[in-house]
Scaffold this motif. Structure first.
Motif, mmCIF file in Angstrom:
data_model
loop_
_atom_site.group_PDB
_atom_site.id
_atom_site.type_symbol
_atom_site.label_atom_id
_atom_site.label_comp_id
_atom_site.label_asym_id
_atom_site.label_seq_id
_atom_site.Cartn_x
_atom_site.Cartn_y
_atom_site.Cartn_z
ATOM 1 N N TYR A 1 -71.037 31.609 15.869
ATOM 2 C CA TYR A 1 -71.123 32.753 14.956
ATOM 3 C C TYR A 1 -69.743 33.369 14.728
ATOM 4 C CZ TYR A 1 -72.974 37.143 13.071
ATOM 5 O OH TYR A 1 -73.267 38.219 12.279
ATOM 6 N N PHE B 1 -72.600 42.755 5.590
ATOM 7 C CA PHE B 1 -73.516 42.793 6.728
ATOM 8 C C PHE B 1 -74.850 42.121 6.413
ATOM 9 C CE2 PHE B 1 -70.712 45.548 9.122
ATOM 10 C CZ PHE B 1 -70.971 45.089 10.396
ATOM 11 N N LYS C 1 -76.204 39.257 8.913
ATOM 12 C CA LYS C 1 -77.526 39.280 9.547
ATOM 13 C C LYS C 1 -78.301 37.986 9.275
ATOM 14 C CE LYS C 1 -78.658 43.605 8.292
ATOM 15 N NZ LYS C 1 -79.479 44.828 8.224
ATOM 16 N N THR D 1 -79.198 34.547 12.523
ATOM 17 C CA THR D 1 -80.439 33.802 12.761
ATOM 18 C C THR D 1 -80.204 32.300 12.550
ATOM 19 O OG1 THR D 1 -81.142 34.069 10.483
ATOM 20 C CG2 THR D 1 -81.866 35.747 12.011
ATOM 21 N N PHE E 1 -79.811 39.333 16.848
ATOM 22 C CA PHE E 1 -79.951 40.051 15.585
ATOM 23 C C PHE E 1 -79.723 41.549 15.791
ATOM 24 C CE2 PHE E 1 -82.234 42.226 12.233
ATOM 25 C CZ PHE E 1 -81.825 41.524 11.113
ATOM 26 N N VAL F 1 -76.091 42.470 16.003
ATOM 27 C CA VAL F 1 -75.427 42.559 14.703
ATOM 28 C C VAL F 1 -75.836 43.847 13.997
ATOM 29 C CG1 VAL F 1 -75.109 41.447 12.465
ATOM 30 C CG2 VAL F 1 -75.321 40.056 14.523
ATOM 31 N N GLU F 2 -77.119 44.184 14.139
ATOM 32 C CA GLU F 2 -77.589 45.400 13.487
ATOM 33 C C GLU F 2 -76.931 46.637 14.105
ATOM 34 O OE1 GLU F 2 -81.753 45.815 11.344
ATOM 35 O OE2 GLU F 2 -81.858 46.334 13.458
ATOM 36 N N GLU G 1 -73.621 46.956 12.624
ATOM 37 C CA GLU G 1 -73.763 47.498 11.271
ATOM 38 C C GLU G 1 -73.929 49.011 11.298
ATOM 39 O OE1 GLU G 1 -77.425 46.570 9.217
ATOM 40 O OE2 GLU G 1 -76.349 46.488 7.306
ATOM 41 N N GLU H 1 -83.200 44.191 5.116
ATOM 42 C CA GLU H 1 -83.530 44.463 6.503
ATOM 43 C C GLU H 1 -84.543 43.412 6.975
ATOM 44 O OE1 GLU H 1 -82.578 47.766 8.437
ATOM 45 O OE2 GLU H 1 -81.051 46.834 7.206
#
Lengths: 270, 276
Positions: B85, B194, B198, B202, B251, B254-255, B258, B274
């Motif tokens: 990533y 972002f 996101k 995944t 996930f 990353v959120e 953000e 989202e």
């Protein structure tokens, strides 16, 4: 009262000199003439409005006056200097507020100050004073999405003034607002212009708005945009909202309305 | 009197918010619980053999028994995912900037980029094993190959999709090119960037697992193959749960980033949606 269609204004000092400009766009379906041989001379400190139907090239005219677009022929000078690049000594207000969503009201006004490298303390003081003068005291730290449409547009006007420009260009700044907010904005605008030495070029399709605020109103014809007539608005200042119903005021609005009817911009069924 | 009304309204709002917060957690958990009960009853009622569909209780036992192994293998997979990533960010963002800044570069590279996405990257995995062996590198590379495309596309999209008035404004303010980029264009692109980040996280999970399928000796994907060979279906499910939690964890990280970087009211304004 009524002048020759070239709208040269009275003899004397000229601040913005738009001299015989033509703007032609090339599109896949042929060329479009947006402006045709337009000459406008704006006096220093003059509030000049341009009214006309949609598509008469009045927004194009503002873009050219701001140096953001160049004419296909003709020349533009401001304070004696030929305009060949975007002018950074102006304030500009668009129909949409164009605020940066990630900056507060104060932060948005300060962007202009940052661009002009105004010292931080001074910039902060000026920005707060401006926001206060348009009734936004206490909203400095709000983000655009937390403000009403009228408040957002007020912030964008403050942003256009914080570096104390000599020239303010506005493209239908109140067009997206409700009638009551519009009236308040028009009053605010009048106050702002009285408090400083500034020339204003206002693009609008509201005849009443143009007459209320302006020293002179230029009426444009439908495409291709030409100057139809320039009308000196000889009304005492400060003007009050109630004056809009006075015979002196309606004389002007009526004159412009009759021009629109004569040109087929407006059609009344018999 | 009027203060009483205001206090009452305020109280009502607070209790509403409390109930909202509670129901956001409660209802999903309830739904999962009901599904598990249905699953359990279904397998009991039809007497389904364990190697086909183990009961949730049996899966839970398997998770308990293999907790150490699952955690250890999750760590291996997590490292592959994170490295792949980070690589896709390190390559994707500069590539997007280059595409945005130099039209000739964009024209030359875009067809290649699109072609590289048309090719199924799972199919490249064996080749990467041939080139880079059975270590961590091919897994990282596959995770990277699958994950970097949305980052590039969303970053380019975010940088180019901007109200033209914002750019006019920047020019009439006399903002330099660098200032225009950092003060106007980049913040404007953040929600979209972002969105891509996101989607990519995944995909990085998928990439790492595929890499382990094809040629691994460790990781959750490798253990899946092993459990499959042993017909240990409860373990398969246990590993699937492990993978699911790992994916959700990644996930959420990353959120979280953000939330720290993008102002709350701008989140979701870009291309990405989202997902949780």
């Amino acid at each position: 009262m009524t002048q020759a269609p070239t709208a040269t204004g009275n003899a004397g000092a000229v601040y913005l000199d738009i001299d015989r400009i033509t703007k032609v766009y090339s599109t896949p379906t042929g060329t479009v003439r947006a402006l045709d041989d337009v000459t406008i001379r704006q006096r220093p400190g003059e509030f000049l409005s341009i009214v006309g139907p949609s598509g008469c090239g009045k927004s194009t005219l503002l873009m050219i006056a701001a140096g953001l677009s160049s004419p296909s022929s003709g020349s533009v000078t401001a304070a004696g200097k030929a305009i060949t690049a975007p002018r950074t000594d102006i304030g500009i207000v668009f129909q949409s507020h164009v605020l940066l969503e990630w900056r507060t009201a104060l932060g948005n006004v300060l962007l202009q100050a940052e661009a002009h490298r105004i010292e931080k303390g001074e910039a902060d003081r000026r920005a707060r004073a401006l926001l206060k003068s348009v009734g936004l005291e206490g909203f400095e730290d709000k983000y655009p999405h937390e403000l009403s449409g009228g408040m957002r547009q007020r912030v964008s006007i403050c942003r256009a003034l914080v570096h104390e420009p000599k020239h303010l260009l506005m493209d239908e700044p109140f067009g997206a607002l409700d009638a009551l907010t519009r009236d308040q904005m028009i009053l605010d605008m009048q106050k702002i212009c009285r408090e400083r030495e500034i020339s204003v070029l206002l693009i609008t399709h509201s005849v009443a708005e143009a007459v209320f605020l302006s020293d002179r109103v230029i009426v444009m014809t439908p495409r291709p945009g030409k100057i139809d007539r320039a009308i000196e608005i000889d009304l005492p200042r400060p003007r009050r909202l109630i004056d809009r119903d006075s015979p002196n005021f309606t004389r002007y609005t009526r004159e412009i309305l009759e021009m629109f009817l004569a040109r087929g911009v407006l059609r009344e069924s018999p | 009197m009027s203060e009483d009304v205001e206090a009452a309204v305020e109280r009502a709002r607070r209790s509403f918010e409390r109930r909202e917060k509670f129901s956001v957690v409660f209802y999903p958990l309830l739904a999962i619980l009901i599904l598990l009960v249905i699953w359990e009853l279904f397998t009991l009622a039809f007497d389904i053999p364990e190697f086909l569909l183990p009961k949730p209780t049996v899966v839970l036992q398997s998770v308990q028994q293999n907790a150490g192994l699952i955690l250890q293998e999750s760590w291996v997979t997590a490292v592959e995912i994170i490295l792949g990533y980070l690589l896709s960010i390190a390559v994707g963002i500069p590539l997007a900037l280059a595409i945005f800044m130099w039209p000739f570069f964009s024209r030359s590279i875009y067809p290649i980029l699109v072609a590289s996405q048309a090719m199924p990257k799972v199919a490249v995995a064996p080749l990467l094993i041939v080139w880079f062996g059975f270590g961590i590198l091919p897994k990282v590379l596959i995770a990277f190959l699958i994950a970097f495309f949305p980052i590039v596309i969303n970053t380019v999209m975010g940088l180019t999709q901007i109200e033209k008035e914002k750019i006019y404004l920047a020019r009439s303010m006399g903002l330099s090119a660098v200032d225009t980029f950092f003060k106007v264009r980049l913040p404007n692109a953040m929600p979209s960037i972002f969105g891509g980040l996101k989607i990519s996280i995944t995909l990085a999970v998928v990439g790492a697992v595929v890499g382990e399928f094809v040629g691994g000796n460790a990781g959750l994907g490798y253990q899946l193959i092993v459990a499959n060979g042993a017909m240990d279906t409860p373990m398969l499910f246990a590993l699937l749960f492990g993978l699911t939690f790992l994916g959700i964890g990644m996930f959420l990280l990353v959120e979280l980033a953000e939330r720290l970087i993008v102002p709350r009211h701008m989140i979701g304004a870009g291309g990405g949606k989202e997902m949780i």
